[in-house]
Design an enzyme around this catalytic site. Structure first.
Site, mmCIF file in Angstrom:
data_model
loop_
_atom_site.group_PDB
_atom_site.id
_atom_site.type_symbol
_atom_site.label_atom_id
_atom_site.label_comp_id
_atom_site.label_asym_id
_atom_site.label_seq_id
_atom_site.Cartn_x
_atom_site.Cartn_y
_atom_site.Cartn_z
ATOM 1 N N CYS A 103 -4.657 38.728 64.115
ATOM 2 C CA CYS A 103 -4.357 39.296 62.787
ATOM 3 C C CYS A 103 -5.071 40.625 62.542
ATOM 4 C CB CYS A 103 -4.691 38.303 61.686
ATOM 5 S SG CYS A 103 -3.805 36.748 61.866
ATOM 6 N N HIS A 110 -4.663 42.637 55.119
ATOM 7 C CA HIS A 110 -3.937 41.620 55.890
ATOM 8 C C HIS A 110 -3.474 40.543 54.903
ATOM 9 C CE1 HIS A 110 -2.821 38.573 58.641
ATOM 10 N NE2 HIS A 110 -3.926 37.856 58.536
ATOM 11 N N ASN A 123 1.782 34.746 56.372
ATOM 12 C CA ASN A 123 0.920 35.426 57.330
ATOM 13 C C ASN A 123 1.729 35.784 58.587
ATOM 14 O OD1 ASN A 123 -1.007 36.238 59.151
ATOM 15 N ND2 ASN A 123 -2.441 34.579 58.696
HETATM 16 O O1 UT7 Z 1 -5.161 35.500 59.411
HETATM 17 C C1 UT7 Z 1 -6.311 34.717 59.372
HETATM 18 C C2 UT7 Z 1 -5.811 33.344 59.514
HETATM 19 N N1 UT7 Z 1 -5.902 32.400 58.529
HETATM 20 C C3 UT7 Z 1 -6.327 32.428 57.250
HETATM 21 O O2 UT7 Z 1 -6.679 33.403 56.671
HETATM 22 C C4 UT7 Z 1 -6.387 31.102 56.575
HETATM 23 C C5 UT7 Z 1 -7.722 30.859 55.919
HETATM 24 N N2 UT7 Z 1 -7.808 29.559 55.265
HETATM 25 C C6 UT7 Z 1 -7.033 29.248 54.209
HETATM 26 O O3 UT7 Z 1 -6.237 30.035 53.764
HETATM 27 C C7 UT7 Z 1 -7.238 27.895 53.578
HETATM 28 O O4 UT7 Z 1 -8.378 27.258 54.128
HETATM 29 C C8 UT7 Z 1 -5.989 26.971 53.715
HETATM 30 C C9 UT7 Z 1 -4.883 27.505 52.855
HETATM 31 C C10 UT7 Z 1 -5.570 26.904 55.174
HETATM 32 C C11 UT7 Z 1 -6.354 25.551 53.243
HETATM 33 O O5 UT7 Z 1 -6.791 25.571 51.910
HETATM 34 P P1 UT7 Z 1 -8.082 24.748 51.491
HETATM 35 O O6 UT7 Z 1 -8.247 24.923 50.055
HETATM 36 O O7 UT7 Z 1 -9.210 25.217 52.378
HETATM 37 O O8 UT7 Z 1 -7.634 23.270 51.831
HETATM 38 P P2 UT7 Z 1 -8.266 22.208 52.839
HETATM 39 O O9 UT7 Z 1 -7.985 22.610 54.249
HETATM 40 O O10 UT7 Z 1 -9.699 21.982 52.452
HETATM 41 O O11 UT7 Z 1 -7.385 20.927 52.489
HETATM 42 C C12 UT7 Z 1 -7.419 20.329 51.180
HETATM 43 C C13 UT7 Z 1 -6.436 19.184 51.155
HETATM 44 C C14 UT7 Z 1 -6.588 18.191 52.309
HETATM 45 O O12 UT7 Z 1 -6.359 16.887 51.808
HETATM 46 P P3 UT7 Z 1 -7.593 15.906 51.499
HETATM 47 O O13 UT7 Z 1 -8.302 15.725 52.804
HETATM 48 O O14 UT7 Z 1 -8.422 16.588 50.470
HETATM 49 O O15 UT7 Z 1 -6.910 14.656 50.995
HETATM 50 C C15 UT7 Z 1 -5.467 18.565 53.238
HETATM 51 O O16 UT7 Z 1 -5.028 17.481 54.035
HETATM 52 O O17 UT7 Z 1 -5.080 19.675 51.240
HETATM 53 C C16 UT7 Z 1 -4.376 18.955 52.267
HETATM 54 N N3 UT7 Z 1 -3.369 19.846 52.858
HETATM 55 C C17 UT7 Z 1 -2.133 19.947 52.379
HETATM 56 N N4 UT7 Z 1 -1.492 19.349 51.364
HETATM 57 C C18 UT7 Z 1 -0.202 19.697 51.130
HETATM 58 C C19 UT7 Z 1 -3.525 20.693 53.909
HETATM 59 N N5 UT7 Z 1 -2.365 21.350 54.130
HETATM 60 C C20 UT7 Z 1 -1.489 20.910 53.198
HETATM 61 C C21 UT7 Z 1 -0.144 21.226 52.906
HETATM 62 N N6 UT7 Z 1 0.446 20.610 51.859
HETATM 63 N N7 UT7 Z 1 0.550 22.149 53.620
#
Ligand code: UT7
Length: 321
Positions: free
Chosen positions: A115, A248, A278
């Site tokens: 990225c 980005h 992304n």
């Molecule tokens: O280009 C660089 C590459 N990437 C990035 O910049 C991504 C950087 N990270 C992020 O943007 C965020 O960390 C995410 C958007 C990927 C995730 O958001 P978060 O607020 O950090 O969520 P989390 O990973 O802590 O997950 C929270 C909850 C989990 O459930 P539990 O364990 O709390 O019950 C996940 O299982 O959300 C759940 N979850 C989803 N729910 C519905 C994870 N993905 C999904 C989904 N739909 N697609």
């Protein structure tokens, strides 16, 4: 003193536009979750016959037209991609062939910094122009990340999409790229990777993207703020002199955090993540082209481009448009 100036921009998104609701019909997710956590509403997915080079060529033709330049005036092609058509030759040489300018013999190569790829590519192009080794450079970010996603993993597949953006940079006496900074820290390889390998023609390991989302989030927020601040400090600029941040486009919350750190309101940010998710190396030139074509970005304004991705690799570029 020669500067690398943006002469034209172009972009392309594949026709197939997939909404959050479309994804929610196939996996356990929702428009509410994706929108509130990331700001993404849509992503575009390449047709199975469309290769990364096809997306790149359309974006390149748009940029050349916008610059009023013929393809054979280009004397260097750099493509930033982590999803090349083939292991080799480079996507840049395939783009050169599809543009019909193989006979010019201009050098063409890919850079792979995920990225942060467009930051690495445009900084390399700047070095070629400043040293007099090139005059007109085609810099492209192009990806088909849909091919390396596990479509059953809701924690990653909702975040990414396909697309391409291109910039024609030309040598100029007037300021263009003012300063740039690239960084990498290989100690963070495991945060975001696609560990599959091709050995003797066989795919080994996991050919899908894996990511520690929260880990990437924390690292990205910290490093983007720092590199943006460094580029301003090292060039003697202040954030008050920045007309637009062109970040980005991975996550709206990461973008908001960088803007806040620079004391800039979101009115000064080009935000397109909602429309394409992304797209890795393509996201910054996609946002740039969108901002220019819809009249937000005007000639003479100062832009701060910044990006971060797998490696980890990151960078920022200050330029006068
Ligand atoms: O280009 C660089 C590459 N990437 C990035 O910049 C991504 C950087 N990270 C992020 O943007 C965020 O960390 C995410 C958007 C990927 C995730 O958001 P978060 O607020 O950090 O969520 P989390 O990973 O802590 O997950 C929270 C909850 C989990 O459930 P539990 O364990 O709390 O019950 C996940 O299982 O959300 C759940 N979850 C989803 N729910 C519905 C994870 N993905 C999904 C989904 N739909 N697609």
């Amino acid at each position: 003193m020669q500067y690398a100036k943006i002469l034209g921009t172009g972009s392309y998104l594949p026709a197939n536009r997939v909404s959050n609701d479309d994804l929610a019909k196939k996996i356990d997710t929702s428009d509410e979750w994706i929108t509130s956590r990331t700001g993404i509403k849509f992503r575009h997915i390449a047709d199975e016959n469309e290769q990364t080079s096809d997306l790149a060529v359309i974006a390149a033709r748009n940029a050349l037209e916008n610059a009023g330049m013929a393809a054979d005036e280009i004397d260097l092609i750099i493509v930033a991609t982590s999803t090349p058509d083939m292991i080799f030759p480079s996507t840049a040489t395939i783009v050169q062939q599809k543009l019909g300018i193989g006979a010019t013999g201009c050098p063409a190569f890919d850079v792979q910094a995920v990225c942060a790829g467009f930051m690495y590519a445009i900084t390399t192009a700047n070095a070629y122009i400043k040293s007099g080794m090139a005059k007109n450079v085609l810099v492209i970010g192009a990806e088909t990340f849909s091919r390396i996603l596990n479509w059953e993993d809701r924690t990653t597949c909702v975040l990414f999409g396909d697309g391409a953006g291109a910039v024609v940079l030309g040598a100029s006496d007037e300021p263009g790229i003012i300063h740039s900074k690239l960084q990498a820290d290989g100690d963070y390889i495991d945060l975001l990777k696609t560990p599959g390998q091709v050995v003797n023609g066989q795919v080994c390991g996991t050919p899908f993207l894996t990511m520690d989302g929260p880990g990437v989030f924390k690292f990205a927020v910290k490093m983007l703020a720092k590199v943006a601040e460094d580029v301003l400090k090292e060039s003697g600029y202040t954030s008050a002199q920045i007309d637009w941040i062109v970040p980005h486009q991975a996550n709206k919350r990461i973008i908001e955090s960088t803007a806040k750190h620079l004391h800039l309101s979101m009115d000064k940010v080009i935000l397109t993540v909602e429309n394409h998710g992304n797209t890795s190396a393509a996201s910054i030139p996609l946002a740039l082209d969108s901002g220019i074509r819809n009249g937000q970005i005007q000639r003479g304004q100062h832009l701060l481009l910044e990006g971060i991705g797998g490696g980890f690799a990151w960078g920022a570029v200050l330029l006068k448009y």
